[in-house]
Write an enzyme that holds these catalytic residues in place. Structure first.
Site, mmCIF file in Angstrom:
data_model
loop_
_atom_site.group_PDB
_atom_site.id
_atom_site.type_symbol
_atom_site.label_atom_id
_atom_site.label_comp_id
_atom_site.label_asym_id
_atom_site.label_seq_id
_atom_site.Cartn_x
_atom_site.Cartn_y
_atom_site.Cartn_z
ATOM 1 C CD GLU A 125 62.946 103.378 -18.367
ATOM 2 O OE1 GLU A 125 61.721 103.439 -18.223
ATOM 3 O OE2 GLU A 125 63.752 104.066 -17.695
ATOM 4 C CD GLU A 172 65.321 100.594 -13.252
ATOM 5 O OE1 GLU A 172 64.856 101.298 -14.160
ATOM 6 O OE2 GLU A 172 66.283 99.815 -13.408
ATOM 7 N N GLY A 207 67.414 103.419 -17.179
ATOM 8 C CA GLY A 207 67.067 104.336 -18.253
ATOM 9 C C GLY A 207 67.831 104.068 -19.532
#
Length: 249
Positions: free
Chosen positions: A158, A178, A155
């Site tokens: 991201e 991940e 994240g």
């Protein structure tokens, strides 16, 4: 004389022969920014600094949750989204920098320790809010720069991809690990990475789950600039200073 990194930024990397110069410039820029900024709250997990003087118009979103290496918990997510939305409706920000105050960490993704205790419904709600917060950042009506100085995975990458530009420092570790576990990034990382660096290169990083350094991220096109030693904040500040005198976007 005002600090000027233009000659440095014309090179694809900042090599050892300019490291000392970079350190001097970086200290000058950061000390001046510290002396002219208004910090809204240093107690929050996420807050804004608005610089003054000749740097007026530069706003810095600071993320500061050392206990989780800036992993997104519900509290951090709430503060982050509020911070971004407050900036959206203000008129005094011309460029926004996003950085971490945690040493050698940009953002380590989601707070998995918190998530393990969430119900399925709570997880869906969290992901919905996370996606919304990232879209809010992506749609800010001013240029945004992610200052990556450490771990930037899952994240965290991201989040950085939601900014218009990215710069990376010495300790950067960037990727979507991940995917090694067959988990698809949940906040638009696969789509934004493909748009940023092309489908074939994005597929390579997604399929392998490979983590890249600042230099590797520059070679792959994930970041605009990289430094082999120290923080990338001086580079981000120089870009922001070049944006300030330009017309509003």
């Amino acid at each position: 004389m005002k600090p000027n990194l233009t000659c440095i930024l014309q090179q694809p990397f900042i090599f050892n022969n300019v490291i000392q110069k970079q350190r001097v410039i970086q200290k000058t820029i950061l000390s001046r920014a510290l002396n002219t900024s208004t910090v809204l709250s240093s107690e929050k997990l996420c807050f804004v600094e608005k610089l003054g003087g000749e740097d007026k118009g530069i706003s810095i979103i600071n993320i500061n949750n050392p206990a989780t290496k800036n992993a997104f918990s519900r509290n951090l997510l709430r503060e982050f989204r509020d911070t971004v939305n407050n900036l959206r409706f203000e008129n005094d920000s011309r460029v926004v920098l996003l950085r971490s105050l945690v040493d050698r960490t940009f953002c380590s993704g989601a707070d998995l320790k918190e998530r393990i205790n969430m119900s399925e419904l709570e997880i869906k709600e969290f992901l919905h809010n996370l996606q919304g917060a990232f879209r809010d950042l992506e749609r800010l009506p001013v240029p945004t720069i992610a200052v990556i100085d450490g771990i930037c995975v899952g994240g965290g990458l991201e989040l950085a991809l939601c900014c218009d530009m990215r710069v990376a420092g010495e300790h950067s570790k960037i990727g979507l690990p991940e995917t090694k576990l067959g988990i698809i990034p949940g906040a638009g990382g696969t789509q934004r990475l493909s748009r940023a660096i092309g489908v074939a290169k994005a597929k390579e990083l997604i399929f392998t789950g490979r983590i890249v350094s600042a230099k590797g991220a520059l070679e792959d096109g994930i970041v605009n600039y990289a430094t082999v030693e120290g923080s990338s904040m001086a580079i981000a500040m120089n870009i922001a200073k070049q944006i300030l005198p330009c017309g509003k976007f």
